[in-house]
Design an enzyme around this catalytic site. Structure first.
Site, PDB file in Angstrom:
ATOM      1  CE  LYS A 250       1.538   3.462   6.148  1.00 38.33           C
ATOM      2  NZ  LYS A 250       1.085   2.611   5.070  1.00 38.33           N
TER       3      LYS A 250
ATOM      4  CG  HIS B 202      -1.629  -1.268   1.492  1.00 33.92           C
ATOM      5  ND1 HIS B 202      -2.135  -1.610   2.198  1.00 33.92           N
ATOM      6  CD2 HIS B 202      -2.423  -1.606   0.347  1.00 33.92           C
ATOM      7  CE1 HIS B 202      -2.816  -2.896   2.382  1.00 33.92           C
ATOM      8  NE2 HIS B 202      -3.007  -2.722   0.845  1.00 33.92           N
TER       9      HIS B 202
ATOM     10  CE1 TYR C 109       1.491  -0.941   9.130  1.00 35.78           C
ATOM     11  CE2 TYR C 109      -0.560  -1.047  11.031  1.00 35.78           C
ATOM     12  CZ  TYR C 109      -0.308  -2.079  10.309  1.00 35.78           C
ATOM     13  OH  TYR C 109      -0.132  -3.116   9.690  1.00 35.78           O
TER      14      TYR C 109
ATOM     15  CG  ASP D   7      -4.142  -5.759  -0.635  1.00 32.81           C
ATOM     16  OD1 ASP D   7      -4.204  -4.591  -0.723  1.00 32.81           O
ATOM     17  OD2 ASP D   7      -3.964  -6.113   1.023  1.00 32.81           O
TER      18      ASP D   7
END
Length: 178
Positions: free
Chosen positions: A66, A57, A126, A162
């Site tokens: 991140k 992603h 995250y 996905d």
């Protein structure tokens, strides 16, 4: 805490310490002075069972940096450099992040990110420098032959979204700027 650079510009591995006693353990995940005071304004968590593959992603316009840590379990974390001016453009990096090894990964803007859950229960945290923008989400196909990512041989659990991600060539041809 040890900080290790990778061959990818600004992609950094953090090796944290775990302090264990009879009650359990304490582990530091992040200190504000590690990354030039990055502001992680959006914290999120995911839980995945074994063989779940998420990714790869990225966000097109509202990109995120991140900081990824595993609270429980073990994952194969994979990133792909989508920065067209980078020396490592189209190359991938992978690492095992786990509760046991106490490693975390800082992922700069311009990377696609995904992981494969390796244990029965996997909880991932995250820290993000930008909010999630559903309309800005995009992905690169996890098994694109042009990426040459060697995933463990397993039967994966993958979302329909996905499964429909872009190939690397589609990403390049769409001229998406990261």
């Amino acid at each position: 805490m040890k900080i290790k650079k990778t061959k990818f510009k600004n992609l950094i591995i953090f090796e944290n310490k775990k302090y264990t006693d009879t009650r359990g353990y304490f582990r530091e995940l992040y200190k504000n002075n590690f990354l030039d005071k990055k502001k992680f304004i959006f914290l999120c968590m995911s839980k995945s069972k074994k063989n779940v593959l998420r990714g790869l992603h990225f966000q097109k316009k509202k990109q995120q940096e991140k900081f990824v840590s595993v609270i429980k379990g073990r994952i194969l974390d994979v990133v792909v450099d989508l920065r067209k001016k980078s020396k490592t453009f189209k190359k991938h990096f992978k690492i095992i992040l786990s509760e046991e090894n106490c490693k975390s990964l800082f992922i700069p803007k311009g990377f696609a990110h995904g992981f494969l859950a390796l244990d029965k229960e996997n909880i991932i945290v995250y820290g993000n420098t930008n909010y999630r923008s559903k309309n800005d989400e995009q992905g690169i196909l996890w098994n694109d032959k042009n990426l040459s990512i060697r995933w463990p041989k397993r039967k994966f659990i993958i979302s329909q979204k996905d499964k429909n991600n872009l190939t690397l060539n589609e990403f390049i041809n769409k001229k998406i700027r990261l």
